[in-house]
Design a protein around this motif. Structure first.
Motif, PDB file in Angstrom:
ATOM      1  N   ILE A 208       0.953  -1.154   0.008  1.00  0.00           N
ATOM      2  CA  ILE A 208      -0.135   0.040  -0.060  1.00  0.00           C
ATOM      3  C   ILE A 208       0.817   1.250  -0.018  1.00  0.00           C
ATOM      4  O   ILE A 208       1.693   1.406   0.808  1.00  0.00           O
ATOM      5  CB  ILE A 208      -0.897   0.065   1.321  1.00  0.00           C
ATOM      6  N   ALA A 209       0.969   1.966  -1.189  1.00  0.00           N
ATOM      7  CA  ALA A 209       1.657   3.097  -1.207  1.00  0.00           C
ATOM      8  C   ALA A 209       1.391   3.693  -2.557  1.00  0.00           C
ATOM      9  O   ALA A 209       0.985   3.095  -3.373  1.00  0.00           O
ATOM     10  CB  ALA A 209       3.187   2.792  -0.947  1.00  0.00           C
ATOM     11  N   ARG A 210       1.912   4.973  -2.864  1.00  0.00           N
ATOM     12  CA  ARG A 210       2.045   5.509  -4.156  1.00  0.00           C
ATOM     13  C   ARG A 210       2.870   4.631  -4.845  1.00  0.00           C
ATOM     14  O   ARG A 210       3.965   4.093  -4.487  1.00  0.00           O
ATOM     15  CB  ARG A 210       2.390   7.008  -4.090  1.00  0.00           C
ATOM     16  N   LEU A 211       2.596   4.632  -6.306  1.00  0.00           N
ATOM     17  CA  LEU A 211       3.380   3.377  -6.950  1.00  0.00           C
ATOM     18  C   LEU A 211       4.599   4.300  -7.467  1.00  0.00           C
ATOM     19  O   LEU A 211       4.674   4.451  -8.758  1.00  0.00           O
ATOM     20  CB  LEU A 211       2.446   2.920  -8.309  1.00  0.00           C
ATOM     21  N   LEU A 212       5.625   4.447  -6.686  1.00  0.00           N
ATOM     22  CA  LEU A 212       6.871   5.154  -7.049  1.00  0.00           C
ATOM     23  C   LEU A 212       7.923   4.032  -6.665  1.00  0.00           C
ATOM     24  O   LEU A 212       7.956   3.260  -5.849  1.00  0.00           O
ATOM     25  CB  LEU A 212       7.119   6.241  -6.013  1.00  0.00           C
ATOM     26  N   LEU A 242      -1.110   5.837  -9.084  1.00  0.00           N
ATOM     27  CA  LEU A 242       0.053   6.270 -10.012  1.00  0.00           C
ATOM     28  C   LEU A 242       0.186   8.031  -9.893  1.00  0.00           C
ATOM     29  O   LEU A 242      -0.499   8.345  -9.651  1.00  0.00           O
ATOM     30  CB  LEU A 242      -0.339   6.163 -11.394  1.00  0.00           C
ATOM     31  N   ASP A 243       1.492   7.951  -9.889  1.00  0.00           N
ATOM     32  CA  ASP A 243       1.871   9.755  -9.678  1.00  0.00           C
ATOM     33  C   ASP A 243       2.651   9.703 -11.265  1.00  0.00           C
ATOM     34  O   ASP A 243       3.897   9.848 -11.275  1.00  0.00           O
ATOM     35  CB  ASP A 243       2.757   9.695  -8.516  1.00  0.00           C
ATOM     36  N   LEU A 244       1.795  10.203 -12.099  1.00  0.00           N
ATOM     37  CA  LEU A 244       2.445  10.276 -13.517  1.00  0.00           C
ATOM     38  C   LEU A 244       3.365  11.601 -13.833  1.00  0.00           C
ATOM     39  O   LEU A 244       4.153  11.422 -14.397  1.00  0.00           O
ATOM     40  CB  LEU A 244       1.341  10.381 -14.729  1.00  0.00           C
ATOM     41  N   GLU A 245       3.458  12.219 -12.777  1.00  0.00           N
ATOM     42  CA  GLU A 245       4.166  13.401 -12.712  1.00  0.00           C
ATOM     43  C   GLU A 245       5.626  13.307 -12.309  1.00  0.00           C
ATOM     44  O   GLU A 245       6.698  14.173 -12.518  1.00  0.00           O
ATOM     45  CB  GLU A 245       3.743  14.730 -12.249  1.00  0.00           C
TER      46      GLU A 245
END
Length: 380
Positions: A208-212, A242-245
């Motif tokens: 569980i986390a941002r997908l980084l 997702l963090d696309l930036e």
């Protein structure tokens, strides 16, 4: 007349979720609380108001690098501070600590407190080194902390590594006795009730986390492939956006590709995180990000799940190796897979270690206990 306290943060949702108990305690002690947020919607603003706080919105670009915009934000905060004349200004997250604290100083506030909740991307080591941009951000951030820390009456950290790596190693001056270690922010444990894992279910792992990259998503996926090749019935779930930036983020194509192979289940954004943890056997966070103390790990431990995480600042605060889970070296996919397979081969350890997690959570992560400690540090 009631004493006034300004809480300066960024997103309204974070301010509510992480400062709810603090706000309630301050209101109960007779403080007039002002919550200042720069990213918000009506739902979260109302939630904050329901706690008894007044909400002030201001403009701030969390990740922007334009110094003129940041100075505008500081002047806007200074105007609000001069208007309401708070007795204390308490800021958290990097930019609010820098610009909120400077605004408080210029407005003549006598009691200024900053909380550093992890050192973040500028202090995160990557396997292939940092980009020039990140190195520059780190340089400017440290330079600004050199200006701000001497004016803070209290500088609060969540783990013992951060003040060493930030203050000691960079020789940043600060007031005597200003540095304090709070420990984890904590949880409302009622929201994450203990539930033993049902051993009749297939063994499953949850991330569980941002997908980084920094959060360990690539290591998790690689380890899942290794485990699946030996134990095809093992189940792997990923929860997080997702963090696309972010240049280190998993791409939409990469996510679609791995989902199509059947290695992981990806339900997307969910509101029932506690339920997802309860339906999983083991919590995994191979993060090398400079966390304060990861909240998702605290949630999993409160519910009673063993944890596999990395032996890095923040993450290492949650696991006693071999007692409630395992600490592994960062970037070590082989050891991560090995520890996952340990639980498949020794399923009786899931609830034994999980209960140890639960006991640690009760002792260390209870927001009520943490809040008492925070109020004491701040002399409230």
């Amino acid at each position: 007349m009631n004493k006034k306290i300004f809480l300066i943060g960024t997103t309204a949702s974070n301010l509510f979720l992480f400062r709810k108990d603090f706000i309630i305690s301050c209101v109960e002690k007779g403080f007039q609380v002002y919550a200042l947020v720069s990213e918000y919607d009506d739902y979260w603003l109302e939630k904050i108001k329901e706690l008894g706080a007044e909400v002030i919105t201001y403009r701030l670009s969390r990740s922007g690098l334009n110094p003129f915009n940041d100075i505008k934000s500081m002047l806007e905060l200074k105007a609000y501070i001069k208007q309401h004349k708070p007795d204390m200004v308490f800021s958290f997250f990097t930019k609010p600590v820098i610009y909120g604290s400077l605004a408080a100083k210029f407005a003549g506030v006598n009691n200024i407190v900053g909380m550093i909740e992890g050192l973040g991307s500028p202090f995160t080591e990557h396997p292939h080194g940092q980009t020039l941009k990140i190195k520059l951000i780190r340089f400017f951030q440290v330079s600004l902390y050199r200006i701000v820390f001497p004016i803070l009456d209290k500088i609060i950290f969540l783990n013992k590594d951060d003040p060493i790596d930030l203050i000691k190693n960079n020789k940043i001056y600060h007031k005597n006795n200003a540095v304090e270690i709070l420990g984890p922010i904590g949880l409302d444990l009622k929201d994450y009730p203990y539930k033993a894992w049902d051993s009749s279910n297939q063994i499953s792992f949850i991330f569980i986390a941002r997908l980084l990259a920094e959060k360990g998503i690539y290591e998790y996926l690689e380890a899942a492939k290794i485990v699946k090749s030996k134990y095809p019935n093992a189940h792997f779930k990923v929860i997080g956006g997702l963090d696309l930036e972010n240049p280190y983020g998993l791409s939409k194509q990469e996510l679609d590709d791995v989902v199509s192979t059947g290695i992981i289940e990806y339900p997307g954004f969910v509101n029932n995180v506690a339920e997802e943890i309860q339906n999983s056997a083991v919590f995994v966070l191979p993060s090398y990000y400079r966390e304060g103390v990861p909240r998702s790990t605290q949630e999993a431990m409160a519910i009673g799940r063993p944890v596999i995480t990395t032996d890095v600042p923040g993450c290492r605060e949650t696991v006693v190796d071999g007692v409630n889970g395992f600490l592994i070296p960062k970037w070590n996919v082989a050891m991560l897979a090995d520890k996952m397979m340990y639980f498949i081969e020794h399923p009786e350890q899931i609830n034994l270690m999980g209960y140890e997690s639960y006991k640690i959570a009760q002792d260390k992560f209870d927001a009520e206990k943490v809040n008492i400690k925070l109020l004491k540090i701040m002399n409230i």
